[in-house]
Design an enzyme around this catalytic site. Structure first.
Site, PDB file in Angstrom:
ATOM      1  N   PRO A  63     -53.120  40.044  55.097  1.00 22.08           N
ATOM      2  CG  PRO A  63     -51.205  40.483  53.849  1.00 22.08           C
ATOM      3  CD  PRO A  63     -52.680  40.253  53.700  1.00 22.08           C
ATOM      4  CB  ALA A 110     -47.126  43.790  60.504  1.00 23.43           C
ATOM      5  CB  CYS A 136     -46.354  47.832  53.312  1.00 21.34           C
ATOM      6  SG  CYS A 136     -46.037  48.290  55.032  1.00 21.34           S
ATOM      7  CE  LYS A 158     -53.646  44.588  50.688  1.00 19.89           C
ATOM      8  NZ  LYS A 158     -53.827  44.463  52.150  1.00 19.89           N
ATOM      9  CG  ASN A 177     -57.743  45.138  51.567  1.00 24.22           C
ATOM     10  OD1 ASN A 177     -56.637  45.622  51.759  1.00 24.22           O
ATOM     11  ND2 ASN A 177     -58.509  44.759  52.560  1.00 24.22           N
ATOM     12  N   GLY A 178     -60.591  46.899  51.602  1.00 22.77           N
ATOM     13  CA  GLY A 178     -60.772  48.213  52.198  1.00 22.77           C
ATOM     14  C   GLY A 178     -62.143  48.410  52.803  1.00 22.77           C
ATOM     15  CG  ASP A 179     -63.126  51.507  54.365  1.00 23.20           C
ATOM     16  OD1 ASP A 179     -62.211  51.480  55.205  1.00 23.20           O
ATOM     17  OD2 ASP A 179     -63.342  52.482  53.624  1.00 23.20           O
ATOM     18  N   GLY A 187     -59.198  42.611  56.462  1.00 22.26           N
ATOM     19  CA  GLY A 187     -58.076  42.734  57.382  1.00 22.26           C
ATOM     20  C   GLY A 187     -58.538  43.126  58.760  1.00 22.26           C
ATOM     21  NE  ARG A 188     -57.750  48.938  59.101  1.00 23.24           N
ATOM     22  CZ  ARG A 188     -57.982  50.220  58.876  1.00 23.24           C
ATOM     23  NH1 ARG A 188     -57.768  51.100  59.842  1.00 23.24           N
ATOM     24  NH2 ARG A 188     -58.429  50.629  57.700  1.00 23.24           N
TER      25      ARG A 188
END
Length: 334
Positions: free
Chosen positions: A25, A27, A110, A149, A210-212, A234-235
């Site tokens: 997710p 924002a 977050c 998360k 999650n990450g990179d 994500g990104r």
């Protein structure tokens, strides 16, 4: 219609997940139009934007409007944040009864100040016992499976993802997603996947790393090396929703296809059209501007494209610019 190779089917609680690659997710970005596109490109699970538990219990129409649509592709999770145990319990009960979703996800990761200063998000990492009791209260109040998360810890002096994850499992959650940065890192530096591997080794419930992750190769490498059941992107998926299809293809066949300019153009045009249909011309275009820069990332003359498209207020003008830029004649991909 974009497709994907179906790999294995695993469950998060009672929910069947058909790909190990799931969407994080974000924002302002992972709203209904984007979730729909990502699912069509083969994501195993999508999640709403972060919703405020306080806003839900106060009957905020805006927050209710962020629930998944009845005709959205499934499975989809609703993610909430809040620091008060009773408010989170009551808000999750509202989601359980009124949201057309498959999973309720609690955000304990977050790092944004407007979230943490209320004792929510990553601030919950500071108190493992309290976080566990919050999860337990939510699990006892809902029928839908609950996931959480977290981050590696609040800062480098308090990396407690393992203790936190074990408390969350004990409290009844069916999966834990771990972003392998501390809250103090925000989104800078490198994610420490060693933390994720330790959590995955210790827990019986599925762990989502999650990450990179920004390439299909990195996704499968992280999945294999960490022992996770799922990886969350994500990104790395912004402006590249086809990464989910590519991950599925690479795992199934050992290779994957890059999207052509026609596919990229048609995906952006469809995304824009869906945004306008949902939010109206003015708001839909405004919201879509955040995505345009990601779609142009890595192409020639991307800065010029961003300037031109951000200055264009009309839908017809935006459609023309997109078609012109993402064409063979433009040389954008050269």
């Amino acid at each position: 219609m974009p497709g994907c190779a179906k790999l294995y089917c695993m469950n998060i609680g009672v929910v069947e997940i058909k790909s190990p690659a799931v969407m994080a997710p974000i924002a302002g970005m992972t709203d209904q139009p984007y979730r729909r596109i990502v699912m069509e490109y083969g994501a195993g699970l999508v999640t709403t934007e972060l919703l405020s538990a306080n806003a839900l219990v106060r009957d905020s129409a805006k927050t209710f409007s962020m629930f998944p649509a009845d005709n959205e592709p499934r499975p989809v999770a609703v993610q909430l944040f809040g620091g008060d145990r009773e408010v989170m319990r009551d808000a999750c009960a509202i989601v359980d009864q009124h949201a057309n979703c498959d999973i309720i996800d609690l955000n304990f990761g977050c790092p944004v100040k407007k979230v943490t200063r209320c004792g929510a998000g990553a601030a919950l990492l500071k108190d493992v016992e309290n976080a566990g009791k919050l999860v337990e209260a939510v699990v006892g109040a809902v029928k839908k499976p609950v996931t959480v998360k977290i981050r590696a810890g609040w800062d480098f002096s308090s990396v407690n993802a393992l203790d936190m994850a074990m408390a969350i499992e004990q409290a009844g959650a069916v999966a834990v997603a771990v972003h392998a940065r501390t809250a103090s890192q925000m989104y800078s530096g490198e994610a420490d996947w060693g933390v994720i591997a330790k959590v995955a080794d210790a827990l019986k419930i599925p762990v989502i790393g999650n990450g990179d992750i920004d390439t299909p190769e990195k996704a499968l490498q992280r999945l294999s090396a960490s022992g996770c059941k799922f990886i969350m992107i994500g990104r790395g998926a912004l402006g590249a929703p086809w990464i989910f299809r590519q991950i599925n293809q690479l795992s199934a066949t050992g290779h994957y296809a890059k999207p052509g300019l026609d596919e990229i153009s048609s995906t952006i045009l469809r995304h824009l059209k869906d945004m306008v249909a949902l939010y109206g011309d003015v708001s839909g275009i405004k919201r879509m501007r955040a995505h345009f820069g990601y779609y142009a990332r890595g192409f020639r003359l991307a800065s010029q494209f961003r300037r031109e498209i951000n200055a264009e207020p009309r839908l017809e003008g935006l459609e023309r610019l997109i078609r012109e830029y993402f064409s063979v004649e433009s040389g954008a991909a050269a």
